[in-house]
Write a protein that holds these residues in place. Structure first.
Motif, PDB file in Angstrom:
ATOM      1  N   ARG A   1       0.858  -1.206   0.000  1.00 49.53           N
ATOM      2  CA  ARG A   1       0.000   0.000   0.000  1.00 49.53           C
ATOM      3  C   ARG A   1       0.892   1.253   0.000  1.00 49.53           C
ATOM      4  NH1 ARG A   1      -4.171  -1.988   4.878  1.00 49.53           N
ATOM      5  NH2 ARG A   1      -4.080  -4.178   4.329  1.00 49.53           N
ATOM      6  N   GLY A   2       2.057   1.135  -0.612  1.00 46.46           N
ATOM      7  CA  GLY A   2       3.073   2.178  -0.555  1.00 46.46           C
ATOM      8  C   GLY A   2       3.907   1.977   0.701  1.00 46.46           C
TER       9      GLY A   2
ATOM     10  N   MET B   1      -0.947   8.838  -2.836  1.00 46.22           N
ATOM     11  CA  MET B   1       0.224   9.233  -3.625  1.00 46.22           C
ATOM     12  C   MET B   1       1.413   9.520  -2.703  1.00 46.22           C
ATOM     13  SD  MET B   1      -0.793   8.721  -6.626  1.00 46.22           S
ATOM     14  CE  MET B   1       0.789   9.083  -7.356  1.00 46.22           C
ATOM     15  N   ALA B   2       1.146  10.080  -1.518  1.00 48.21           N
ATOM     16  CA  ALA B   2       2.237  10.367  -0.567  1.00 48.21           C
ATOM     17  C   ALA B   2       2.949   9.064  -0.193  1.00 48.21           C
ATOM     18  CB  ALA B   2       1.678  11.045   0.678  1.00 48.21           C
ATOM     19  N   SER B   3       2.177   8.024  -0.008  1.00 47.95           N
ATOM     20  CA  SER B   3       2.717   6.725   0.377  1.00 47.95           C
ATOM     21  C   SER B   3       3.522   6.093  -0.771  1.00 47.95           C
ATOM     22  CB  SER B   3       1.540   5.833   0.779  1.00 47.95           C
ATOM     23  OG  SER B   3       1.958   4.632   1.328  1.00 47.95           O
TER      24      SER B   3
ATOM     25  N   VAL C   1     -10.460   2.842  -8.222  1.00 51.11           N
ATOM     26  CA  VAL C   1      -9.817   3.692  -7.218  1.00 51.11           C
ATOM     27  C   VAL C   1      -8.973   2.829  -6.278  1.00 51.11           C
ATOM     28  CG1 VAL C   1     -11.405   5.650  -7.247  1.00 51.11           C
ATOM     29  CG2 VAL C   1     -11.954   3.657  -5.832  1.00 51.11           C
ATOM     30  N   ILE C   2      -7.987   3.493  -5.660  1.00 59.89           N
ATOM     31  CA  ILE C   2      -7.005   2.769  -4.859  1.00 59.89           C
ATOM     32  C   ILE C   2      -7.364   2.886  -3.386  1.00 59.89           C
ATOM     33  CG2 ILE C   2      -4.525   2.517  -4.401  1.00 59.89           C
ATOM     34  CD1 ILE C   2      -5.459   2.176  -7.382  1.00 59.89           C
ATOM     35  N   ILE C   3      -7.916   1.812  -2.860  1.00 61.97           N
ATOM     36  CA  ILE C   3      -8.298   1.772  -1.439  1.00 61.97           C
ATOM     37  C   ILE C   3      -8.434   0.314  -1.024  1.00 61.97           C
ATOM     38  CG2 ILE C   3     -10.740   2.156  -2.095  1.00 61.97           C
ATOM     39  CD1 ILE C   3     -11.065   3.595   0.690  1.00 61.97           C
ATOM     40  N   HIS C   4      -8.037   0.014   0.200  1.00 56.89           N
ATOM     41  CA  HIS C   4      -8.030  -1.385   0.647  1.00 56.89           C
ATOM     42  C   HIS C   4      -9.409  -1.903   1.032  1.00 56.89           C
ATOM     43  CE1 HIS C   4      -7.717  -4.591   3.678  1.00 56.89           C
ATOM     44  NE2 HIS C   4      -6.746  -5.039   2.897  1.00 56.89           N
TER      45      HIS C   4
ATOM     46  N   PHE D   1      -4.589   9.064   9.510  1.00 59.62           N
ATOM     47  CA  PHE D   1      -3.233   8.568   9.810  1.00 59.62           C
ATOM     48  C   PHE D   1      -2.457   9.608  10.607  1.00 59.62           C
ATOM     49  CE2 PHE D   1       1.213   7.696   8.865  1.00 59.62           C
ATOM     50  CZ  PHE D   1       1.278   6.328   9.055  1.00 59.62           C
ATOM     51  N   ASP D   2      -2.507  10.835  10.089  1.00 55.46           N
ATOM     52  CA  ASP D   2      -1.835  11.961  10.770  1.00 55.46           C
ATOM     53  C   ASP D   2      -2.339  13.256  10.139  1.00 55.46           C
ATOM     54  OD1 ASP D   2       0.874  12.484  12.536  1.00 55.46           O
ATOM     55  OD2 ASP D   2       0.519  14.054  11.041  1.00 55.46           O
ATOM     56  N   SER D   3      -2.583  14.257  10.974  1.00 62.17           N
ATOM     57  CA  SER D   3      -3.183  15.496  10.456  1.00 62.17           C
ATOM     58  C   SER D   3      -2.297  16.177   9.406  1.00 62.17           C
ATOM     59  CB  SER D   3      -3.503  16.459  11.594  1.00 62.17           C
ATOM     60  OG  SER D   3      -2.310  16.717  12.296  1.00 62.17           O
ATOM     61  N   SER D   4      -0.982  15.875   9.412  1.00 62.38           N
ATOM     62  CA  SER D   4      -0.103  16.496   8.413  1.00 62.38           C
ATOM     63  C   SER D   4      -0.415  16.004   6.998  1.00 62.38           C
ATOM     64  CB  SER D   4       1.365  16.210   8.747  1.00 62.38           C
ATOM     65  OG  SER D   4       1.597  14.823   8.743  1.00 62.38           O
ATOM     66  N   PHE D   5      -1.188  14.924   6.889  1.00 60.08           N
ATOM     67  CA  PHE D   5      -1.531  14.391   5.550  1.00 60.08           C
ATOM     68  C   PHE D   5      -2.956  14.777   5.134  1.00 60.08           C
ATOM     69  CE2 PHE D   5       1.762  11.349   7.057  1.00 60.08           C
ATOM     70  CZ  PHE D   5       2.678  11.501   6.019  1.00 60.08           C
ATOM     71  N   ASN D   6      -3.445  15.904   5.643  1.00 65.76           N
ATOM     72  CA  ASN D   6      -4.851  16.251   5.390  1.00 65.76           C
ATOM     73  C   ASN D   6      -5.163  16.593   3.931  1.00 65.76           C
ATOM     74  OD1 ASN D   6      -3.586  18.700   5.343  1.00 65.76           O
ATOM     75  ND2 ASN D   6      -5.043  19.739   6.695  1.00 65.76           N
ATOM     76  N   LYS D   7      -4.138  16.690   3.107  1.00 66.59           N
ATOM     77  CA  LYS D   7      -4.379  16.972   1.682  1.00 66.59           C
ATOM     78  C   LYS D   7      -4.472  15.681   0.852  1.00 66.59           C
ATOM     79  CE  LYS D   7      -4.144  21.571   1.583  1.00 66.59           C
ATOM     80  NZ  LYS D   7      -4.591  21.685   2.996  1.00 66.59           N
ATOM     81  N   ALA D   8      -4.215  14.538   1.472  1.00 66.98           N
ATOM     82  CA  ALA D   8      -4.196  13.279   0.713  1.00 66.98           C
ATOM     83  C   ALA D   8      -5.609  12.862   0.315  1.00 66.98           C
ATOM     84  CB  ALA D   8      -3.544  12.184   1.545  1.00 66.98           C
ATOM     85  N   SER D   9      -5.740  12.383  -0.923  1.00 67.29           N
ATOM     86  CA  SER D   9      -7.048  11.906  -1.378  1.00 67.29           C
ATOM     87  C   SER D   9      -6.905  10.467  -1.904  1.00 67.29           C
ATOM     88  CB  SER D   9      -7.577  12.828  -2.476  1.00 67.29           C
ATOM     89  OG  SER D   9      -6.616  12.906  -3.510  1.00 67.29           O
TER      90      SER D   9
END
Ligand code: G3P
Ligand code: CA
Length: 252
Positions: free
Chosen positions: A19-20, A30-32, A57-60, A91-99
């Motif tokens: 999953r990255g 994409m971050a992963s 779409v990419i999701i487990h 996962f973590d608030s720093s990744f709040n832009k991840a979609s």
């Protein structure tokens, strides 16, 4: 692999980021995937499902509940709805832009890299109609057939994929011991064994090596397991921690 003197040559164990780099980043984003590339992984593993309007779409999970700020089954949501969800803050608030990425987006990104791509078809719970054809068309759109491995716990789906295009590489996913799984896999046209880590016992590794069928156990996160499999010449491992795995491989 054997050389002319019949000596066994151990090739480097390939590292697939599960999953990255899911140990350090929100899975299947994409971050992963970018982190996995940066960590030096050889490939990434990801999970694919279909929205109500047939966008891969990419999701487990089959629902968006665990890994986004939304709710509901992927099969019941449109891509428009899915695309607005925050897939990082859980996962973590720093990744709040991840979609949630689309497979199209990932293929477009992965194409110019060196990465291999293991696409897991998540069609054990929801039987998405036409999933195999939709995925195959996308792989062909990016001319990525020679860098893709399709895996699934749903082996009917792997047979269907193989019938659609025998050139696309498939691999069986399995959780428990299958006797001589390389024979079974071959009988359905599959070329790889993606087994749950405890199933990757020496008999399986040796038998599969003799049958020249790669074993890629999941999910190999513990240092000792990584080291043992790398030293045993296991063809590949699937791990949440690609950076650590690369480091262990470099030392082995
Ligand atoms: O593809 C290996 C592994 O990802 C299979 O299990 O539940 O993590 O998708 P899961
Ligand atoms: Ca998976």
């Amino acid at each position: 692999n054997n050389n002319q003197n019949n000596e066994v040559i151990l090739l480097d164990t390939l590292i697939f980021a599960h999953r990255g780099a899911a140990g350090t980043h929100p899975e299947n984003t994409m971050a992963s995937f970018e982190a996995a590339l940066k960590a030096g992984a050889d490939g990434i593993e990801l999970d694919v499902q279909l929205t109500s309007d047939n966008v891969p779409v990419i999701i487990h999970d089959e629902t968006v509940n665990r890994t986004t700020d939304g709710e509901g089954w992927i099969k019941d949501l449109t891509y428009e709805e899915i695309s607005k969800l925050d897939a990082g803050t859980w996962f973590d608030s720093s990744f709040n832009k991840a979609s949630i990425p689309t497979l199209d987006q990932v293929l477009d990104w992965v194409k110019p890299t060196r990465l291999l791509l293991n696409i897991e078809l998540k069609n054990g719970v929801v039987r998405y109609s036409n999933l195999e054809k939709i995925i195959l068309d996308l792989i062909n759109k990016y001319e990525m057939k020679d860098r893709v491995i399709i895996s699934s716990f749903n082996h009917y789906s792997l047979v269907e994929m193989h019938q659609l295009d025998p050139e696309v590489e498939t691999a069986i996913l399995f959780m428990e011991g299958i006797y001589e799984p390389w024979k079974y896999a071959k009988s359905i046209g599959a070329k790889g064994l993606h087994c749950f880590l405890p199933v990757a016992v020496p008999e399986l590794l040796i038998g599969a090596a003799q049958a020249e069928m790669p074993v890629r156990p999941f999910t190999v996160n513990d240092d000792n397991h990584m080291e043992n499999l790398i030293k045993a010449g296991c063809p590949a491992i699937i791990t949440d921690w690609p950076e650590k795995a690369v480091h262990i491989r470099n030392k082995a």
